[in-house]
Write a protein that holds these residues in place. Structure first.
Motif, PDB file in Angstrom:
ATOM      1  N   LEU A 183       0.746  -1.144   0.039  1.00 10.18           N
ATOM      2  CA  LEU A 183       0.115  -0.104   0.114  1.00 10.18           C
ATOM      3  C   LEU A 183       0.909   1.305  -0.016  1.00 10.18           C
ATOM      4  N   ILE A 184       2.017   1.172   0.815  1.00 10.09           N
ATOM      5  CA  ILE A 184       2.729   2.470   0.868  1.00 10.09           C
ATOM      6  C   ILE A 184       3.483   2.687  -0.394  1.00 10.09           C
ATOM      7  N   ALA A 185       4.010   1.613  -1.069  1.00 13.41           N
ATOM      8  CA  ALA A 185       4.454   1.763  -2.193  1.00 13.41           C
ATOM      9  C   ALA A 185       3.654   2.210  -3.392  1.00 13.41           C
ATOM     10  N   THR A 186       2.408   1.652  -3.352  1.00 11.24           N
ATOM     11  CA  THR A 186       1.421   2.002  -4.466  1.00 11.24           C
ATOM     12  C   THR A 186       1.278   3.565  -4.105  1.00 11.24           C
ATOM     13  N   VAL A 187       1.105   4.212  -3.171  1.00  9.80           N
ATOM     14  CA  VAL A 187       0.538   5.416  -2.854  1.00  9.80           C
ATOM     15  C   VAL A 187       1.648   6.358  -3.155  1.00  9.80           C
ATOM     16  N   ALA A 188       3.081   5.975  -2.942  1.00  8.78           N
ATOM     17  CA  ALA A 188       4.248   6.768  -2.942  1.00  8.78           C
ATOM     18  C   ALA A 188       4.657   6.865  -4.380  1.00  8.78           C
ATOM     19  N   VAL A 189       4.213   5.750  -5.420  1.00  6.96           N
ATOM     20  CA  VAL A 189       4.453   5.960  -6.783  1.00  6.96           C
ATOM     21  C   VAL A 189       3.335   6.896  -7.298  1.00  6.96           C
ATOM     22  N   THR A 190       2.115   6.622  -6.925  1.00  3.17           N
ATOM     23  CA  THR A 190       1.248   7.390  -7.463  1.00  3.17           C
ATOM     24  C   THR A 190       1.491   8.904  -6.975  1.00  3.17           C
ATOM     25  N   VAL A 191       1.697   9.323  -5.665  1.00  6.95           N
ATOM     26  CA  VAL A 191       2.050  10.640  -5.615  1.00  6.95           C
ATOM     27  C   VAL A 191       3.229  11.243  -6.275  1.00  6.95           C
ATOM     28  N   TYR A 192       4.349  10.660  -6.530  1.00  4.90           N
ATOM     29  CA  TYR A 192       5.464  11.064  -7.107  1.00  4.90           C
ATOM     30  C   TYR A 192       5.192  11.013  -8.706  1.00  4.90           C
ATOM     31  N   ILE A 193       4.320  10.300  -9.210  1.00  8.56           N
ATOM     32  CA  ILE A 193       4.058  10.449 -10.772  1.00  8.56           C
ATOM     33  C   ILE A 193       3.116  11.690 -10.814  1.00  8.56           C
ATOM     34  N   THR A 194       2.183  11.814  -9.765  1.00 10.15           N
ATOM     35  CA  THR A 194       1.383  13.180  -9.730  1.00 10.15           C
ATOM     36  C   THR A 194       2.226  14.407  -9.602  1.00 10.15           C
ATOM     37  N   LYS A 195       3.267  14.283  -8.922  1.00 12.66           N
ATOM     38  CA  LYS A 195       4.056  15.664  -8.752  1.00 12.66           C
ATOM     39  C   LYS A 195       4.901  15.795 -10.011  1.00 12.66           C
ATOM     40  N   VAL A 196       5.502  14.816 -10.607  1.00 16.95           N
ATOM     41  CA  VAL A 196       6.076  15.019 -11.963  1.00 16.95           C
ATOM     42  C   VAL A 196       5.280  15.544 -13.028  1.00 16.95           C
ATOM     43  N   ALA A 197       3.844  14.867 -12.907  1.00 14.59           N
ATOM     44  CA  ALA A 197       2.972  15.265 -13.776  1.00 14.59           C
ATOM     45  C   ALA A 197       2.631  16.748 -14.010  1.00 14.59           C
ATOM     46  N   GLN A 198       2.458  17.110 -12.651  1.00 16.28           N
ATOM     47  CA  GLN A 198       1.897  18.601 -12.300  1.00 16.28           C
ATOM     48  C   GLN A 198       3.132  19.517 -12.819  1.00 16.28           C
ATOM     49  N   LYS A 199       4.272  19.258 -12.509  1.00 18.91           N
ATOM     50  CA  LYS A 199       5.239  20.063 -12.852  1.00 18.91           C
ATOM     51  C   LYS A 199       5.753  20.032 -14.386  1.00 18.91           C
ATOM     52  N   ALA A 200       5.479  19.094 -15.080  1.00 20.88           N
ATOM     53  CA  ALA A 200       5.572  18.895 -16.428  1.00 20.88           C
ATOM     54  C   ALA A 200       4.428  19.580 -17.216  1.00 20.88           C
ATOM     55  N   LEU A 201       3.319  19.632 -16.713  1.00 22.51           N
ATOM     56  CA  LEU A 201       2.158  20.308 -17.171  1.00 22.51           C
ATOM     57  C   LEU A 201       2.359  21.692 -17.110  1.00 22.51           C
ATOM     58  N   ALA A 202       2.703  22.206 -15.891  1.00 24.16           N
ATOM     59  CA  ALA A 202       2.862  23.731 -15.807  1.00 24.16           C
ATOM     60  C   ALA A 202       4.025  24.179 -16.701  1.00 24.16           C
ATOM     61  N   GLN A 203       5.036  23.310 -16.676  1.00 19.49           N
ATOM     62  CA  GLN A 203       6.132  23.883 -17.632  1.00 19.49           C
ATOM     63  C   GLN A 203       5.644  24.064 -19.089  1.00 19.49           C
ATOM     64  N   SER A 204       4.967  23.033 -19.532  1.00 22.38           N
ATOM     65  CA  SER A 204       4.622  23.236 -20.913  1.00 22.38           C
ATOM     66  C   SER A 204       3.472  24.150 -21.158  1.00 22.38           C
ATOM     67  N   VAL A 205       2.597  24.435 -20.330  1.00 22.38           N
ATOM     68  CA  VAL A 205       1.649  25.494 -20.535  1.00 22.38           C
ATOM     69  C   VAL A 205       2.364  26.976 -20.502  1.00 22.38           C
ATOM     70  N   ALA A 206       3.228  27.052 -19.343  1.00 22.23           N
ATOM     71  CA  ALA A 206       4.022  28.289 -19.376  1.00 22.23           C
ATOM     72  C   ALA A 206       5.109  28.562 -20.716  1.00 22.23           C
ATOM     73  N   LEU A 207       5.643  27.607 -21.141  1.00 23.01           N
ATOM     74  CA  LEU A 207       6.215  27.759 -22.261  1.00 23.01           C
ATOM     75  C   LEU A 207       5.440  28.117 -23.514  1.00 23.01           C
ATOM     76  N   GLU A 208       4.426  27.400 -23.556  1.00 22.33           N
ATOM     77  CA  GLU A 208       3.470  28.124 -24.752  1.00 22.33           C
ATOM     78  C   GLU A 208       2.930  29.312 -24.471  1.00 22.33           C
ATOM     79  N   GLU A 209       2.442  29.743 -23.163  1.00 24.92           N
ATOM     80  CA  GLU A 209       2.189  31.279 -23.021  1.00 24.92           C
ATOM     81  C   GLU A 209       3.348  32.123 -23.575  1.00 24.92           C
TER      82      GLU A 209
END
Length: 166
Positions: A127-153
């Motif tokens: 359970l801890i591993a599953t939640v940790a991987v999901t949280v990590y992927i979420t943080k990476v996704a949020q960062k990459a999405l913010a960078q992509s939108v900022a670059l396009e702006e």
């Protein structure tokens, strides 16, 4: 379950595409930030869809329709929608764990206390591993999405300023 989720999301995407796209396009002309997001999605379609699918902060049902009104292609949308797999695995695992917890003390096989401790330990670690991987992927996704939108702006802003200088 996964296939049904992607088929349902695709149907919502198509509804958004064919019932709302024209009206939304006219509205985006008045709002440069939305236009920048639309252009980012058009350029990096499957990546943007994938990143938003990996991030549970975005409401999936709303995203289905929202991507339908962007320039993302159907192919990119479907490919990116496979980003729901990590979250789905986490929810399935949590459901499985809950099912196992409900079956404690109902089996007729004698279980030693040592076996029970190891079973619990494996469940908690999983359970801890599953939640940790999901949280990590979420943080990476949020960062990459913010960078992509900022670059396009920035790109859109530079193009607008260059055209106004002419």
């Amino acid at each position: 379950m996964l296939i049904a989720a992607i088929v349902g999301a695709t149907l919502a995407f198509l509804i958004g595409r064919y019932l709302s796209r024209d009206w939304v396009s006219r509205q985006m002309e008045q709002h440069p930030k939305f236009k920048a997001i639309d252009l980012a999605v058009a350029k990096e379609g499957w990546k943007i869809v994938l990143l938003t699918r990996l991030c549970p902060v975005f409401p999936f049902n709303l995203l289905n329709y929202a991507f339908g009104v962007t320039q993302v292609s159907l192919k990119d949308y479907i490919l990116g929608s496979f980003g729901i797999i990590p979250g789905t695995l986490m929810y399935v695992y949590i459901g499985s764990l809950a099912g196992n917890l409900s079956m404690i003390n109902t089996s007729y096989q004698p279980i030693t206390s040592e076996t029970q401790v190891w079973q619990w330990l494996m469940r908690v670690v999983g359970l801890i591993a599953t939640v940790a991987v999901t949280v990590y992927i979420t943080k990476v996704a949020q960062k990459a999405l913010a960078q992509s939108v900022a670059l396009e702006e920035i790109t859109t802003h530079d193009k607008t300023n260059n055209h106004s200088d002419i």
